[in-house]
Scaffold this motif. Structure first.
Motif, mmCIF file in Angstrom:
data_model
loop_
_atom_site.group_PDB
_atom_site.id
_atom_site.type_symbol
_atom_site.label_atom_id
_atom_site.label_comp_id
_atom_site.label_asym_id
_atom_site.label_seq_id
_atom_site.Cartn_x
_atom_site.Cartn_y
_atom_site.Cartn_z
ATOM 1 N N ARG A 13 0.839 -1.195 0.000
ATOM 2 C CA ARG A 13 0.000 0.000 0.000
ATOM 3 C C ARG A 13 0.883 1.258 0.000
ATOM 4 N NH1 ARG A 13 -2.202 3.661 3.125
ATOM 5 N NH2 ARG A 13 -4.360 4.249 2.730
ATOM 6 N N THR A 33 -3.729 4.554 -13.752
ATOM 7 C CA THR A 33 -3.365 3.596 -12.707
ATOM 8 C C THR A 33 -2.456 2.510 -13.293
ATOM 9 O OG1 THR A 33 -5.512 2.582 -13.123
ATOM 10 C CG2 THR A 33 -5.299 3.864 -11.116
ATOM 11 N N ILE A 47 -3.386 -2.789 -7.616
ATOM 12 C CA ILE A 47 -3.739 -1.443 -7.154
ATOM 13 C C ILE A 47 -5.160 -1.435 -6.586
ATOM 14 C CG2 ILE A 47 -4.145 0.949 -7.892
ATOM 15 C CD1 ILE A 47 -1.521 0.841 -8.876
ATOM 16 N N PHE A 51 -6.904 -0.081 -3.306
ATOM 17 C CA PHE A 51 -7.736 1.108 -3.485
ATOM 18 C C PHE A 51 -8.829 0.790 -4.502
ATOM 19 C CE2 PHE A 51 -3.407 2.393 -2.481
ATOM 20 C CZ PHE A 51 -3.614 3.170 -1.359
ATOM 21 N N LEU A 57 -7.799 6.233 -4.192
ATOM 22 C CA LEU A 57 -6.337 6.316 -4.227
ATOM 23 C C LEU A 57 -5.893 7.774 -4.105
ATOM 24 C CD1 LEU A 57 -3.421 5.313 -4.770
ATOM 25 C CD2 LEU A 57 -3.939 5.367 -7.204
#
Lengths: 193, 81
Positions: A13, A33, A47, A51, A57
């Motif tokens: 994270r 992303t 990702i 999120f 995010l």
């Protein structure tokens, strides 16, 4: 969940947030992303495990950025700092984050509302530090009796103007570092009694 | 170092705690004169005043900003449920 997995999750994270900070600093908030995943050495899907949405995010990123700035400012602004010291500290912190901060202010209107609010809260915090110092200096009659918000907005206007026109003021090197002394001394000259 | 539950300010020095009491979870700016913590409405009104005075924002925008800030703070969580 085992603590080892928990730690690993936490470190992934953190990696995503740190990479997003760098990618957005370089490419602006249009960066995808997929780019962030690639730069972080992760799969695109990874990702979204951390999120669920892009907004999430971005909000987390700005909140962490805000928390970092808050701590940096707060630990530097001692109770009895002068106006000049405060301006120096403020620029010092901003210089460290110039690229990212510039993206935030240039692309502000296109950011999700939650992110815009977080950014505005960050400005309020800076206003809080300014207020403490300005009120004291006005009392001591070292600063002109101008409404606090106008002193603050004039300072923000000045620094943001240089940031927004970096391509003209300093195309090749960080702009605030280059004009730091001019900006500080001129501003002080304007508000001093 | 604690962070004030009502406004988010880091409390670094003893003098920043309500009544200089480090067992408190809120700061000097969020305390009433008698030392108790301000209510949601009191804190919100105070934040709006502060934003208008220090940044000159429109009052409605300042209210929105104050609420969005309070939403994230532990002291006011239940006020938004």
């Amino acid at each position: 969940m085992s603590s080892k997995r928990q730690l690993q999750k936490e470190s992934t994270r953190k990696k995503i947030i740190e990479t997003a900070y760098l990618v957005y600093s370089e490419q602006g908030f249009n960066a995808t992303t997929a780019t962030i995943a690639k730069e972080a050495g992760l799969s695109h899907g990874a990702i979204f495990v951390h999120f669920p949405s892009l907004d999430e995010l971005m909000t987390c990123l700005i909140e962490e950025f805000g928390a970092t700035l808050t701590l940096e400012l707060h630990s530097l602004v001692e109770t009895n700092k002068s106006m000049e010291e405060l301006l120096r500290i403020y620029l010092e912190v901003l210089i460290k984050h110039e690229k990212f901060y510039s993206r935030l202010i240039t692309e502000r209107s296109r950011l999700p509302e939650e992110v815009r609010m977080t950014l505005a809260n960050l400005q309020s915090l800076i206003a809080h530090h300014f207020n403490n110092v300005i009120e004291r200096e006005i009392d001591k009659q070292t600063v002109k009796k101008i409404p606090v918000h106008m002193i603050f907005n004039t300072w923000m206007g000045l620094t943001h103007y240089y940031l927004l026109n970096k391509d003209l003021f300093s195309p090749d090197t960080p702009v605030l570092e280059r004009y730091r002394e001019d900006i500080i001394s001129t501003f002080l000259e304007l508000i001093k009694r | 170092m604690k962070v004030c539950i009502a406004c988010g300010m880091p409390m670094k020095e003893v003098a920043e705690y309500a009544g200089g009491d480090t067992s408190k979870d809120y700061c000097i700016y969020c305390a009433r004169p008698d030392g108790s913590m301000q209510s949601f409405e009191e804190k919100k009104a105070g934040m709006i005043d502060f934003i208008v005075r220090t940044q000159g924002f429109d009052e409605k925008a300042a209210a929105q900003l104050a609420e969005s800030n309070m939403k994230k703070l532990p002291a006011w969580k239940e006020c938004f449920e």
